[in-house]
Design a protein around this motif. Structure first.
Motif, mmCIF file in Angstrom:
data_model
loop_
_atom_site.group_PDB
_atom_site.id
_atom_site.type_symbol
_atom_site.label_atom_id
_atom_site.label_comp_id
_atom_site.label_asym_id
_atom_site.label_seq_id
_atom_site.Cartn_x
_atom_site.Cartn_y
_atom_site.Cartn_z
ATOM 1 N N GLY A 102 0.834 -1.198 0.000
ATOM 2 C CA GLY A 102 0.000 0.000 0.000
ATOM 3 C C GLY A 102 0.862 1.237 0.000
ATOM 4 O O GLY A 102 2.014 1.229 -0.453
ATOM 5 N N GLU A 103 0.327 2.331 0.564
ATOM 6 C CA GLU A 103 1.070 3.581 0.588
ATOM 7 C C GLU A 103 0.470 4.543 1.611
ATOM 8 O O GLU A 103 -0.651 4.344 2.104
ATOM 9 C CB GLU A 103 1.050 4.248 -0.792
ATOM 10 C CG GLU A 103 -0.328 4.680 -1.250
ATOM 11 C CD GLU A 103 -0.325 5.300 -2.637
ATOM 12 O OE1 GLU A 103 0.573 4.949 -3.428
ATOM 13 O OE2 GLU A 103 -1.213 6.141 -2.906
ATOM 14 N N ILE A 104 1.246 5.583 1.918
ATOM 15 C CA ILE A 104 0.797 6.666 2.790
ATOM 16 C C ILE A 104 1.078 7.987 2.093
ATOM 17 O O ILE A 104 2.182 8.207 1.578
ATOM 18 C CB ILE A 104 1.508 6.627 4.162
ATOM 19 C CG1 ILE A 104 1.155 5.332 4.899
ATOM 20 C CG2 ILE A 104 1.121 7.847 5.000
ATOM 21 C CD1 ILE A 104 1.862 5.188 6.242
ATOM 22 N N ARG A 105 0.080 8.849 2.059
ATOM 23 C CA ARG A 105 0.241 10.207 1.548
ATOM 24 C C ARG A 105 -0.187 11.191 2.626
ATOM 25 O O ARG A 105 -1.009 10.867 3.492
ATOM 26 C CB ARG A 105 -0.601 10.425 0.281
ATOM 27 C CG ARG A 105 -0.172 9.566 -0.917
ATOM 28 C CD ARG A 105 -1.152 9.716 -2.068
ATOM 29 N NE ARG A 105 -0.798 8.882 -3.205
ATOM 30 C CZ ARG A 105 -0.130 9.321 -4.291
ATOM 31 N NH1 ARG A 105 0.249 10.597 -4.352
ATOM 32 N NH2 ARG A 105 0.138 8.502 -5.290
ATOM 33 N N VAL A 106 0.341 12.408 2.554
ATOM 34 C CA VAL A 106 0.099 13.409 3.593
ATOM 35 C C VAL A 106 -0.298 14.731 2.961
ATOM 36 O O VAL A 106 0.230 15.120 1.912
ATOM 37 C CB VAL A 106 1.359 13.604 4.474
ATOM 38 C CG1 VAL A 106 1.068 14.594 5.603
ATOM 39 C CG2 VAL A 106 1.831 12.272 5.041
ATOM 40 N N ALA A 107 -1.238 15.416 3.611
ATOM 41 C CA ALA A 107 -1.618 16.769 3.222
ATOM 42 C C ALA A 107 -1.414 17.701 4.403
ATOM 43 O O ALA A 107 -1.530 17.296 5.563
ATOM 44 C CB ALA A 107 -3.070 16.814 2.766
ATOM 45 N N VAL A 108 -1.104 18.956 4.114
ATOM 46 C CA VAL A 108 -1.058 19.999 5.138
ATOM 47 C C VAL A 108 -2.360 20.776 5.023
ATOM 48 O O VAL A 108 -2.674 21.320 3.955
ATOM 49 C CB VAL A 108 0.150 20.935 4.941
ATOM 50 C CG1 VAL A 108 0.192 21.964 6.071
ATOM 51 C CG2 VAL A 108 1.448 20.149 4.888
ATOM 52 N N VAL A 109 -3.145 20.828 6.107
ATOM 53 C CA VAL A 109 -4.486 21.410 6.027
ATOM 54 C C VAL A 109 -4.663 22.545 7.029
ATOM 55 O O VAL A 109 -3.968 22.608 8.054
ATOM 56 C CB VAL A 109 -5.574 20.334 6.264
ATOM 57 C CG1 VAL A 109 -5.447 19.208 5.237
ATOM 58 C CG2 VAL A 109 -5.491 19.774 7.669
ATOM 59 N N ASP A 110 -5.616 23.409 6.716
ATOM 60 C CA ASP A 110 -6.006 24.479 7.631
ATOM 61 C C ASP A 110 -6.731 23.848 8.820
ATOM 62 O O ASP A 110 -7.633 23.030 8.633
ATOM 63 C CB ASP A 110 -6.923 25.464 6.912
ATOM 64 C CG ASP A 110 -7.336 26.627 7.799
ATOM 65 O OD1 ASP A 110 -8.271 26.439 8.615
ATOM 66 O OD2 ASP A 110 -6.740 27.704 7.671
ATOM 67 N N PRO A 111 -6.374 24.198 10.056
ATOM 68 C CA PRO A 111 -6.962 23.522 11.214
ATOM 69 C C PRO A 111 -8.450 23.809 11.411
ATOM 70 O O PRO A 111 -9.127 23.047 12.111
ATOM 71 C CB PRO A 111 -6.134 24.051 12.387
ATOM 72 C CG PRO A 111 -5.556 25.332 11.919
ATOM 73 C CD PRO A 111 -5.338 25.165 10.446
ATOM 74 N N GLU A 112 -8.971 24.869 10.816
ATOM 75 C CA GLU A 112 -10.379 25.196 10.990
ATOM 76 C C GLU A 112 -11.226 24.676 9.831
ATOM 77 O O GLU A 112 -12.265 24.045 10.045
ATOM 78 C CB GLU A 112 -10.545 26.705 11.144
ATOM 79 C CG GLU A 112 -9.896 27.253 12.421
ATOM 80 C CD GLU A 112 -10.103 28.744 12.567
ATOM 81 O OE1 GLU A 112 -10.739 29.360 11.678
ATOM 82 O OE2 GLU A 112 -9.635 29.315 13.570
ATOM 83 N N THR A 113 -10.802 24.935 8.601
ATOM 84 C CA THR A 113 -11.599 24.525 7.439
ATOM 85 C C THR A 113 -11.269 23.109 6.983
ATOM 86 O O THR A 113 -12.051 22.496 6.250
ATOM 87 C CB THR A 113 -11.356 25.483 6.273
ATOM 88 O OG1 THR A 113 -9.989 25.350 5.823
ATOM 89 C CG2 THR A 113 -11.618 26.919 6.697
ATOM 90 N N MET A 114 -10.113 22.589 7.396
ATOM 91 C CA MET A 114 -9.601 21.277 6.983
ATOM 92 C C MET A 114 -9.349 21.222 5.477
ATOM 93 O O MET A 114 -9.228 20.139 4.905
ATOM 94 C CB MET A 114 -10.558 20.151 7.407
ATOM 95 C CG MET A 114 -10.662 19.982 8.905
ATOM 96 S SD MET A 114 -9.037 19.618 9.670
ATOM 97 C CE MET A 114 -8.667 18.037 8.930
ATOM 98 N N MET A 115 -9.233 22.388 4.821
ATOM 99 C CA MET A 115 -8.882 22.428 3.405
ATOM 100 C C MET A 115 -7.363 22.381 3.261
ATOM 101 O O MET A 115 -6.632 23.023 4.026
ATOM 102 C CB MET A 115 -9.439 23.695 2.756
ATOM 103 C CG MET A 115 -10.957 23.758 2.745
ATOM 104 S SD MET A 115 -11.669 22.426 1.749
ATOM 105 C CE MET A 115 -11.059 22.869 0.116
#
Length: 337
Positions: free
Chosen positions: A271-284
């Protein structure tokens, strides 16, 4: 001798010992001394009683000579009592395991915390509480028969502990085959050792709890060889993990990213793991730091680097990391400048 206290002693060679004239540390039959390298001091988890039976108490020393009065830091509770019933039922009903010789189904025994070795690890403390699950009376020794198995706990300060991994068994008893030793008790012996990419955990394995006459005659010969020192090896950070058999996601608490690199310890052979950096309030996700444009981390990675084409991120406000797992197991993540 005073078997209800532990006394410090000093030796230049391991053969000649000096005992300072100081009060001993109150403790029942098991205690675990460790060096707290996070604070350059010594600590000991000793065993004393509470309404929950055997419990863990902490004492501290700056010089290994004088010790603080023990303070209660962990005892069992109703969850452990329910686990006791289930764990005893399992070994009684499963013919592959050695059942305790006496089963008292009418008494709802209290699960007890028998001992807790401690190690410092990555800026925190890992505890290895040994849970004693009584099953019935052992009258010749005025005690109880049962099973002892090891769980996991963590702490930031040694005084406040969190039981982790849903209180699942970390080191459990083994099936009976006449070869295994850990058929009744598996207890960690002191602080585990980090060696290269592994954690070495030495533990005591015991076949029985109770006198020989309590067990069927077929086990009599094994009382001449009833215990052993054994070694379990664990990958770095491998105490617990967050798993996704198909897909799943994990969101961190808010943190600051100031150009640090992100690394993970993970297993994803298929499988795999990917990561996103998101806004803590909007989660965008922040532009350029989505899961879709994250380079996937695959395979068995002790120190796998998480990266995006845009490179390391530096942002003035707190952010969260969103991990997307696909048939993968995540042990830890960290930042490096």
């Amino acid at each position: 001798g005073d078997n209800q206290r532990r006394y410090p002693a000093f030796s230049p060679d391991g053969f000649h010992w000096t005992f300072p004239h100081v009060p001993g540390i109150p403790s029942e039959d098991t205690s675990q001394i460790f060096y707290d390298d996070l604070n350059n001091r010594f600590g000991a988890i000793v065993k004393q009683r509470t309404e929950w039976g055997r419990s863990a108490w902490l004492t501290i020393s700056d010089d290994f000579d004088e010790w603080t009065d023990p303070i209660l830091v962990m005892h069992t509770d109703e969850v452990d009592q329910a686990n006791r019933r289930e764990r005893i039922r399992k070994v009684v009903e499963d013919p592959n395991y050695l059942s305790p010789p006496h089963i008292d189904e009418e008494t709802d025994f209290i699960a007890q915390l028998y001992q807790m070795p401690v190690m410092s690890y990555e800026g925190q403390y890992i505890g290895f509480p040994l849970l004693f699950n009584p099953a019935g009376l052992d009258l010749p020794q005025m005690n109880n028969v049962g099973i002892n198995q090891t769980e996991i706990a963590i702490s930031r300060d040694l005084y406040h502990w969190e039981r982790v991994g849903n209180r699942e068994i970390f080191l459990g008893i083994e099936p009976w085959d006449g070869i295994n030793y850990g058929t009744c008790q598996v207890s960690v012996c002191g602080s585990p050792i980090v060696r290269d990419d592994e954690i070495w955990i030495f533990y005591g394995a015991c076949r029985f709890r109770g006198v020989p006459d309590s067990y069927p005659s077929e086990y009599a010969e094994y009382f001449n060889d009833m215990g052993a020192l054994e070694l379990a090896k664990l990958r770095l950070d491998g105490f617990v993990s967050m798993d996704a058999s198909s897909t799943g996601s994990i969101v961190t608490k808010p943190m600051e990213l100031n150009g640090q690199e992100i690394f993970i310890n993970a297993e994803a052979p298929d499988g795999e793991i990917r990561v996103a950096v998101v806004d803590p309030e909007t989660m965008m996700p922040l532009t350029g730091y989505t899961t879709s444009n994250c380079y996937p981390v695959r395979g068995d990675q002790i120190s796998g680097k998480v990266s995006w084409p845009a490179g390391p991120l530096s942002v003035e406000r707190p952010v969260k990391l969103l991990f997307e797992l696909s048939n993968a197991r995540l042990y830890s993540f960290w930042l490096e400048s």
